[in-house]
Write a protein that holds these residues in place. Structure first.
Motif, PDB file in Angstrom:
ATOM      1  N   ALA A   1       1.004  -1.450   0.493  1.00 57.41           N
ATOM      2  CA  ALA A   1       0.093   0.042  -0.093  1.00 57.41           C
ATOM      3  C   ALA A   1       0.643   1.154  -0.319  1.00 57.41           C
ATOM      4  N   ALA A   2       1.923   1.201   0.516  1.00 58.56           N
ATOM      5  CA  ALA A   2       2.952   1.822   0.601  1.00 58.56           C
ATOM      6  C   ALA A   2       3.424   2.982  -0.213  1.00 58.56           C
TER       7      ALA A   2
ATOM      8  N   ALA B   1       1.271   3.862  -3.019  1.00 59.32           N
ATOM      9  CA  ALA B   1       1.037   5.735  -2.453  1.00 59.32           C
ATOM     10  C   ALA B   1       1.269   6.690  -2.387  1.00 59.32           C
ATOM     11  N   SER B   2       3.159   6.329  -2.578  1.00 59.44           N
ATOM     12  CA  SER B   2       4.403   6.695  -2.533  1.00 59.44           C
ATOM     13  C   SER B   2       6.065   7.166  -3.551  1.00 59.44           C
ATOM     14  N   SER B   3       6.276   7.967  -4.093  1.00 67.44           N
ATOM     15  CA  SER B   3       7.456   7.718  -4.537  1.00 67.44           C
ATOM     16  C   SER B   3       8.268   7.768  -4.042  1.00 67.44           C
ATOM     17  N   TYR B   4       8.399   7.178  -2.556  1.00 65.79           N
ATOM     18  CA  TYR B   4       9.661   6.398  -2.077  1.00 65.79           C
ATOM     19  C   TYR B   4       9.366   4.801  -2.727  1.00 65.79           C
ATOM     20  N   GLU B   5      11.262   4.862  -1.973  1.00 60.38           N
ATOM     21  CA  GLU B   5      11.572   3.149  -2.775  1.00 60.38           C
ATOM     22  C   GLU B   5      11.085   3.265  -1.071  1.00 60.38           C
ATOM     23  N   ILE B   6      10.774   1.665  -0.830  1.00 58.12           N
ATOM     24  CA  ILE B   6       9.558   1.597   0.866  1.00 58.12           C
ATOM     25  C   ILE B   6      11.458   0.112   1.010  1.00 58.12           C
TER      26      ILE B   6
END
Lengths: 138, 138
Positions: free
Chosen positions: B105-106, B109-114
């Motif tokens: 989900a993250a 929802a985000s442009s970060y590399e999780i």
DNA sequence: GAAAAACTGATAAGCTTTATTAATTGGCAT
DNA sequence: ATGCCAATTAATAAAGCTTATCAGTTTTTC
């Protein structure tokens, strides 16, 4: 948490709140100090600390204690999660649904009286991803 | 995170690890220092900090950066969550299933590399619940 | 066994946060 | 308006946690 008896609306307090509301980054007390000082050059750092702490206690703002040594503050008080760049330390909001069910799981799994939870993701922000690629070329 | 070239197994390192493994509390560097000093009275606080940091980097132990100002360390390295007493600051493990799905989900929802996530519950531990009740009588 | 590298202990320095205190200010009752 | 009083402020000191420095020691490597 407590009732706040006679909390005055001082200039300092107003401006701290206004400046914090202007940004979506999650500034540290010192960063708020820098922002506020442009409008109130004589304000003391202690005043910023004291008021951020007070406003967090009264629920006007959010105090975020995530990885890293410094506390951070956020004028957005509805429940949401955060992501922290492991390279540069930047903290952003992350918009995924609040996981209400895990509080129940925690209540069942623990003898604590559960008050809430916070999720902090760690990752690499876009800017730092770029830097990584560049330095990988060397 | 990096490769660790020639990491020596010094007495200090061994004993720090042994002492950390003995407890399930999540001691701060200073608490580890106190524990280790009973066996190595001449060890320096800097050595404890340095080695905790090194061992955390190499994945031998876990560094926990939760609410509060101090870093804490944990010899248990499998993924698990924590709960922190908002009254006394104590940190315990909390045994609920690891929420693997929220990383996806993250990512969406985000442009970060999780890289991962951590959940920290806040609550009131049993000891502090008792204290609250007693002081409520007054 | 000598040279290189890693490590330690002691200490100093750095950074964030909290406490202290005299002076000031905001809100309320005259 | 005016004066009072508690709350607040600015400035400063103090405290607390962590990191850096460095000479001396230990371990590894060749």
């Amino acid at each position: 948490m407590d009732h706040l008896p006679n909390m005055r609306l001082t200039t300092q307090r107003q401006i701290i709140l206004e400046e914090l509301a202007k940004v979506t980054s999650h500034p540290t007390a010192n960063e708020v100090y820098d922002m506020v000082r442009r409008r109130l050059p004589r304000i003391g750092l202690g005043t910023v600390y004291r008021n951020l702490e007070l406003m967090a206690d009264s629920g006007v703002i959010l105090k975020i204690e995530v990885g890293g040594t410094q506390k951070r503050f956020d004028a957005t008080i509805y429940p949401h999660y955060h992501i922290r760049c492991s390279a540069c330390g930047k903290v952003d909001d992350i918009d995924i649904p609040v996981q209400l069910h895990i509080n129940e799981a925690a209540t069942a799994a623990s003898s604590y009286e559960i008050l809430g939870h916070h999720i902090e993701f760690s990752g690499v922000c876009q800017a730092c991803q770029k830097k990584d690629k560049e330095s990988a070329v060397n």
